[in-house]
Design a protein around this motif. Structure first.
Motif, PDB file in Angstrom:
ATOM      1  N   ASP A 194       9.067  52.802  14.013  1.00  0.00           N
ATOM      2  CA  ASP A 194      10.313  52.713  14.762  1.00  0.00           C
ATOM      3  C   ASP A 194      11.319  51.874  13.980  1.00  0.00           C
ATOM      4  O   ASP A 194      10.968  51.074  13.114  1.00  0.00           O
ATOM      5  N   THR A 195      12.518  52.056  14.328  1.00  0.00           N
ATOM      6  CA  THR A 195      13.582  51.266  13.686  1.00  0.00           C
ATOM      7  C   THR A 195      13.591  49.830  14.166  1.00  0.00           C
ATOM      8  O   THR A 195      14.339  49.014  13.644  1.00  0.00           O
ATOM      9  N   GLY A 196      12.812  49.488  15.198  1.00  0.00           N
ATOM     10  CA  GLY A 196      12.761  48.137  15.696  1.00  0.00           C
ATOM     11  C   GLY A 196      13.131  48.068  17.156  1.00  0.00           C
ATOM     12  O   GLY A 196      13.820  48.948  17.666  1.00  0.00           O
ATOM     13  N   PRO A 197      12.681  47.065  17.860  1.00  0.00           N
ATOM     14  CA  PRO A 197      13.016  46.957  19.283  1.00  0.00           C
ATOM     15  C   PRO A 197      14.500  46.652  19.484  1.00  0.00           C
ATOM     16  O   PRO A 197      15.139  46.033  18.638  1.00  0.00           O
ATOM     17  N   VAL A 198      15.008  47.115  20.633  1.00  0.00           N
ATOM     18  CA  VAL A 198      16.413  46.893  20.981  1.00  0.00           C
ATOM     19  C   VAL A 198      16.459  45.986  22.206  1.00  0.00           C
ATOM     20  O   VAL A 198      15.738  46.214  23.174  1.00  0.00           O
ATOM     21  N   GLN A 199      17.310  44.977  22.159  1.00  0.00           N
ATOM     22  CA  GLN A 199      17.400  44.008  23.243  1.00  0.00           C
ATOM     23  C   GLN A 199      18.394  44.492  24.289  1.00  0.00           C
ATOM     24  O   GLN A 199      19.506  44.931  23.973  1.00  0.00           O
ATOM     25  N   CYS A 200      17.986  44.408  25.546  1.00  0.00           N
ATOM     26  CA  CYS A 200      18.882  44.757  26.650  1.00  0.00           C
ATOM     27  C   CYS A 200      19.914  43.650  26.807  1.00  0.00           C
ATOM     28  O   CYS A 200      19.555  42.484  26.931  1.00  0.00           O
ATOM     29  N   ASN A 245      13.671  52.417  21.169  1.00  0.00           N
ATOM     30  CA  ASN A 245      14.862  53.282  21.221  1.00  0.00           C
ATOM     31  C   ASN A 245      14.727  54.356  22.286  1.00  0.00           C
ATOM     32  O   ASN A 245      15.719  54.799  22.869  1.00  0.00           O
ATOM     33  N   VAL A 246      13.519  54.785  22.566  1.00  0.00           N
ATOM     34  CA  VAL A 246      13.314  55.836  23.560  1.00  0.00           C
ATOM     35  C   VAL A 246      13.458  55.279  24.974  1.00  0.00           C
ATOM     36  O   VAL A 246      13.965  55.957  25.882  1.00  0.00           O
ATOM     37  N   GLU A 247      13.070  54.038  25.196  1.00  0.00           N
ATOM     38  CA  GLU A 247      13.041  53.465  26.533  1.00  0.00           C
ATOM     39  C   GLU A 247      14.333  52.777  26.935  1.00  0.00           C
ATOM     40  O   GLU A 247      14.578  52.554  28.125  1.00  0.00           O
ATOM     41  N   LEU A 285      17.955  40.723  28.690  1.00  0.00           N
ATOM     42  CA  LEU A 285      17.487  40.120  27.437  1.00  0.00           C
ATOM     43  C   LEU A 285      16.076  40.554  27.050  1.00  0.00           C
ATOM     44  O   LEU A 285      15.468  39.951  26.156  1.00  0.00           O
ATOM     45  N   LYS A 286      15.510  41.565  27.692  1.00  0.00           N
ATOM     46  CA  LYS A 286      14.202  42.082  27.289  1.00  0.00           C
ATOM     47  C   LYS A 286      14.361  43.065  26.147  1.00  0.00           C
ATOM     48  O   LYS A 286      15.450  43.605  25.909  1.00  0.00           O
ATOM     49  N   TYR A 287      13.223  43.333  25.456  1.00  0.00           N
ATOM     50  CA  TYR A 287      13.244  44.222  24.307  1.00  0.00           C
ATOM     51  C   TYR A 287      12.546  45.529  24.663  1.00  0.00           C
ATOM     52  O   TYR A 287      11.501  45.536  25.312  1.00  0.00           O
TER      53      TYR A 287
END
Length: 581
Positions: free
Chosen positions: A10-16, A25-27, A20-22
């Motif tokens: 994956d390209t890495g987790p994304v922070q909301c 990209n799909v979720e 502020l959770k991670y």
């Protein structure tokens, strides 16, 4: 299917940006929808945002440092909320309301943004608040009355029928419309009444009730600015709402008489099928300004001018909301009198001042409330800094109102109502009432030449042969008004009105001519020809045909001449006493 795990592929987790959770990209897209609706709270567990989720090692966000600094001596929920309001304020609908409520919006504590309602700060929360927030609600209300630019009439607009005063005949407890509104079965309505009587307010009450129960969608348009394309767009949306959401659409058209006949025809099929529920507001008589076909599909509610008692209730409600106290009702309190103006002066108003507003606003709640606001603003701006109290007197109210608010429309129904009252008062020989209605028209801005023309008509129609000089008096009045103009000609009009009111009355000429018109319009067959002896004979041929034969020239006879002047079919008819069959 097994849950997809975060891998190095994956390209890495994304922070909301909300909780502020991670997430992967799909979720992240699906989570954002839920997080925005839940206000930054986990919809499944109910826990506060960022309570048990931390970024992966090496990717610690700078926002965590801010959160850590705020969490000292506080619970985690408070620190997260403070971080949201300080860092991600771009997601708030009203940033100023969240960070520091101003003096202007302290008054309207019930009107808050959804973001502002979710903030739950503890007693130790370090948030920048304006100094006015520490002031009591009463003092803040008085200040906001002076500083807030919104008119008081719009601020104090009722949202329930219990706060709606002065129209008990239309929406009282035992009326049919009240029952329909309570059951959310709103019919198509035309609200007709003078300015400031509560037409728009009643529409907003229906809107608030519909939004609260979720039974209908409420759309507001003004005929002064909306086009026919705007109406068609609303109707198209209403069709989609009815088909997809099974929800009705209530369309409120303010000043509906501004739409012409063709534009009003646009509503006909959609009101007929129930696609929209139309509520129109107008100050003009719907019989003249609204299509008859549209009137047959709507219920007309005639709202009355507000009474003095209703205006008193409206003003008392405004005083209670703004924290202004009536002087006669306030007990003597030395503590209040010696209080400094640290939190703003206390405002008092005389009972006579309230009565003056109720009497001089002419049943217009908008004029009454805005006059109250104007008087208070003027006194607050001119008061000294060390004054602890402000008193609004009757003189202050009269200065703000200047004069009585007279309802009169030179092109509307009130124009015809007043001239009809003037005509009938003179016919009844009531000179006092005649002068009153003349004053109502002239003080309301009526053209004096229009009144003078009506007096000329009255002199012939109602006075007639009983006083032949009345017509000369009326014509002279018209010429004098044309020469002089207002305001000097008002005395000339008053003189003529009193003369005609006191003059003897005779309608013989008026009735006789009406009989002639009736005779001509009801005659069967071709109209009878002019008798030959009454015709001129300027040529030889006409003399040979019998024109003017047998005519008796009256000056040639010393005695009355016996000859017929009517056609043979009408001989013996007296139009002064004739009764049409």
């Amino acid at each position: 299917m097994a849950e997809r795990s975060v891998t190095s592929a994956d390209t890495g987790p994304v922070q909301c940006p909300i909780c502020l959770k991670y997430f992967t990209n799909v979720e992240i897209n699906g989570h954002l929808d839920k997080c925005l609706l839940s206000g930054g709270t986990d919809p499944t567990s109910g826990a506060s945002a960022a309570e048990d989720t931390k970024p992966p090692p090496g990717k610690r966000s700078w926002t965590d440092a801010v959160s850590t600094q705020h969490s000292v001596g506080k619970n985690k929920e408070e620190s997260t909320t403070a971080t949201q309001s300080s860092v991600f304020s771009m997601f708030h609908t009203n940033r100023e309301n969240v960070l520091a409520p101003s003096e202007g919006n302290v008054l309207f504590t019930s009107i808050q943004s959804p973001v502002n309602k979710r903030l739950k700060r503890g007693p130790e929360t370090s948030v920048s608040v304006a100094p006015s927030a520490a002031v009591s609600e009463t003092d803040a209300s008085s200040k906001s009355l002076f500083t807030f630019s919104k008119p008081l009439a719009d601020t104090m607009r009722p949202t329930t029928l219990e706060e709606y005063y002065g129209q008990t005949k239309v929406v009282g407890h035992e009326t049919l419309i009240r029952s329909l509104l309570n059951s959310q079965e709103v019919p198509s309505l035309i609200l007709w009444g003078p300015p400031g009587c509560g037409k728009t307010t009643l529409a907003h009450i229906i809107s608030s009730s519909s939004k609260k129960n979720g039974t209908a969608r409420f759309v507001v348009l003004s005929a002064t600015s909306a086009s026919i394309n705007d109406v068609r767009e609303v109707i198209k949306q209403a069709q989609n709402e009815a088909r997809l959401c099974k929800r009705k659409t209530i369309l409120f058209i303010d000043e509906i008489h501004r739409f012409n006949k063709l534009q009003q025809d646009t509503f006909l099929p959609h009101v007929e099928r129930g696609t929209i529920t139309l509520i129109g507001a107008t100050t003009e008589n719907p019989s003249f300004q609204v299509n008859a076909a549209l009137l047959s599909r709507c219920r007309v509610l005639a709202l009355e001018k507000l009474s003095v008692e209703a205006m008193g209730s409206i003003l008392n409600r405004a005083l209670a909301t703004l924290g202004i106290r009536v002087q006669e009702q306030e007990p003597a309190n030395s503590k209040d009198q010696t209080q400094t103006a640290e939190h703003g002066p206390k405002i008092f108003i005389e009972q006579k001042a309230l009565d003056t507003i109720a009497y001089l606003c002419d049943g217009d709640a908008r004029v009454g409330l805005n006059s109250l606001q104007l008087s208070v603003q003027a006194q607050m701006s001119s008061c000294q800094p060390n004054n602890s109290t402000i008193l609004i007197t009757e003189e202050h109210i009269k200065e703000g109102l200047q004069r009585s608010h007279i309802l009169y429309d030179k092109a509307g129904e009130e124009h015809y109502n007043c001239i009809s009252a003037l005509h009938k008062s003179m016919r009844g020989s009531h000179e006092n009432a005649s002068l009153y209605w003349l004053g109502r028209m002239l003080e309301g801005g009526e053209d004096p030449l229009y009144v003078a023309r009506r007096l000329v008509r009255f002199a012939s129609e109602d006075v007639g042969l009983a006083d032949p000089c009345a017509l000369s008096q009326a014509v002279s009045t018209f010429q004098a008004c044309h020469f002089i103009g207002m305001p000097e000609c008002e005395v000339i009009l008053a003189q003529c009105v009193v003369y005609l009111a006191q003059a003897p009355k005779s309608v013989q000429v008026y009735q006789a001519y009406n009989n002639v018109k009736t005779c001509l319009r009801t005659h069967k067959g071709p109209l009878p020809p002019v008798p030959l002896h009454l015709r001129n004979a300027p040529t030889t041929l006409m003399k040979q045909l019998g024109y003017a034969k047998g005519y008796k020239y009256n000056p040639d006879f010393s005695e009355p001449v016996e000859q017929e002047y009517l056609p043979s079919e009408l001989q013996g008819v007296d139009f002064f006493t004739w009764t049409p069959t």
